[in-house]
Scaffold this motif. Sequence first.
Motif, PDB file in Angstrom:
ATOM      1  N   PRO A 133       0.812  -1.223   0.000  1.00  0.00           N
ATOM      2  CA  PRO A 133       0.000   0.000   0.000  1.00  0.00           C
ATOM      3  C   PRO A 133       0.842   1.268   0.000  1.00  0.00           C
ATOM      4  O   PRO A 133       0.513   2.232  -0.699  1.00  0.00           O
ATOM      5  N   GLN A 134       1.939   1.282   0.732  1.00  0.00           N
ATOM      6  CA  GLN A 134       2.772   2.477   0.806  1.00  0.00           C
ATOM      7  C   GLN A 134       3.446   2.779  -0.518  1.00  0.00           C
ATOM      8  O   GLN A 134       3.481   3.935  -0.964  1.00  0.00           O
ATOM      9  N   ALA A 135       3.965   1.753  -1.175  1.00  0.00           N
ATOM     10  CA  ALA A 135       4.648   1.962  -2.457  1.00  0.00           C
ATOM     11  C   ALA A 135       3.679   2.464  -3.517  1.00  0.00           C
ATOM     12  O   ALA A 135       4.003   3.360  -4.317  1.00  0.00           O
ATOM     13  N   VAL A 136       2.477   1.896  -3.534  1.00  0.00           N
ATOM     14  CA  VAL A 136       1.478   2.342  -4.502  1.00  0.00           C
ATOM     15  C   VAL A 136       1.040   3.772  -4.191  1.00  0.00           C
ATOM     16  O   VAL A 136       0.880   4.603  -5.093  1.00  0.00           O
ATOM     17  N   LEU A 137       0.876   4.084  -2.906  1.00  0.00           N
ATOM     18  CA  LEU A 137       0.471   5.426  -2.511  1.00  0.00           C
ATOM     19  C   LEU A 137       1.506   6.462  -2.935  1.00  0.00           C
ATOM     20  O   LEU A 137       1.149   7.562  -3.376  1.00  0.00           O
ATOM     21  N   GLU A 138       2.775   6.135  -2.819  1.00  0.00           N
ATOM     22  CA  GLU A 138       3.823   7.076  -3.221  1.00  0.00           C
ATOM     23  C   GLU A 138       3.736   7.384  -4.711  1.00  0.00           C
ATOM     24  O   GLU A 138       3.920   8.539  -5.136  1.00  0.00           O
ATOM     25  N   LYS A 139       3.435   6.385  -5.523  1.00  0.00           N
ATOM     26  CA  LYS A 139       3.279   6.631  -6.962  1.00  0.00           C
ATOM     27  C   LYS A 139       2.031   7.466  -7.236  1.00  0.00           C
ATOM     28  O   LYS A 139       2.044   8.352  -8.102  1.00  0.00           O
ATOM     29  N   MET A 140       0.972   7.198  -6.497  1.00  0.00           N
ATOM     30  CA  MET A 140      -0.243   7.987  -6.669  1.00  0.00           C
ATOM     31  C   MET A 140      -0.013   9.439  -6.260  1.00  0.00           C
ATOM     32  O   MET A 140      -0.503  10.370  -6.916  1.00  0.00           O
TER      33      MET A 140
ATOM     34  N   ALA B  49       2.753  11.073  -6.465  1.00  0.00           N
ATOM     35  CA  ALA B  49       3.530  11.729  -7.524  1.00  0.00           C
ATOM     36  C   ALA B  49       2.624  12.157  -8.668  1.00  0.00           C
ATOM     37  O   ALA B  49       2.749  13.270  -9.205  1.00  0.00           O
ATOM     38  N   ALA B  50       1.688  11.280  -9.052  1.00  0.00           N
ATOM     39  CA  ALA B  50       0.749  11.629 -10.117  1.00  0.00           C
ATOM     40  C   ALA B  50      -0.178  12.751  -9.675  1.00  0.00           C
ATOM     41  O   ALA B  50      -0.490  13.668 -10.448  1.00  0.00           O
TER      42      ALA B  50
END
Length: 293
Positions: free
Chosen positions: A194-201, A203-204
């Motif tokens: 969840p944290q890794a995906v949230l970081e990409k979100m 950035a977008a």
Amino acid sequence: MSAVSPSRTGARVERQPLSRYTTLGVGGPAEVWFAGDHAQLAEAMEAPYRILGGGSNLVISDQGVPERVIRLVGPLAERDLDPDPLLSTDDEIVTGWVGGGVPLPGLVRTLQKSGLSNLEGTVGIPAQVGGAVWMNAGTRYGEMFDGLHTIEIVTPQGTRQVSPDELQWGYRNSGIPRGHVVSRVRLKLRRSTPQAVLEKMDAADQARKGQPKMKTPGCAFKNPGGVSAGKLIDEAGLKGTRIGDAMIAPEHANFIVNLGGATAADVHALLDVIRARVGIPMELEYELWPEQL
């Protein structure tokens, strides 16, 4: 709003203003069919029709359209995100069916909480899954086809299921012909956290901070030849230009916003001003209903 004769398959049918279904808040009346399953969808497609999802990327005439307008509801707006045990691996999962009427923003947030990656680049796009697939919606951080395994396409001639490899898809284009309905998809997702995906979100999301928060269909024009359409419109001195209640957003020149009472005619007049002042061919990112006004 007025009722129309009921359908033989039980689809709800009403004549309604389409402005209530668009992110721009503009659009005249039409006969709206709410299709909740394949039988209702097939009946709705027996006469000339259009498919309406989240209503973004769309400018509808003030007079509405003469065709039936189909919206996917019920089972065609539900999602099964459980991994298919026959197709999933330790690193990648393939989901059950996700209906074309599922709102994309909520889906992306749910995937993030489950630590599932591949669609986080579409965060913030106010679309339904079917429409987002049809135009391959996305940002520079990712697009819909990053996370697709199977696409179910319905036409008046029947239903077929295809893989992305069978389509000639590309930038803001799925290769799916106009008039074909994306009824359901199966997602192909990479296991993450969840944290890794949230970081990409995040950035977008950060890249979208300069975009307007008012009613808008989204970006008006595709970037011509890799050059920013917004930059070209800004350099033409058009930020803040207003016709009626439609305005070229001061925050980002490639967005037209509705100040409250804009009409489709106002928006089309602004698009004509942009084309004339920029002086080079500009391809619309918006879809127009009807195509020629």
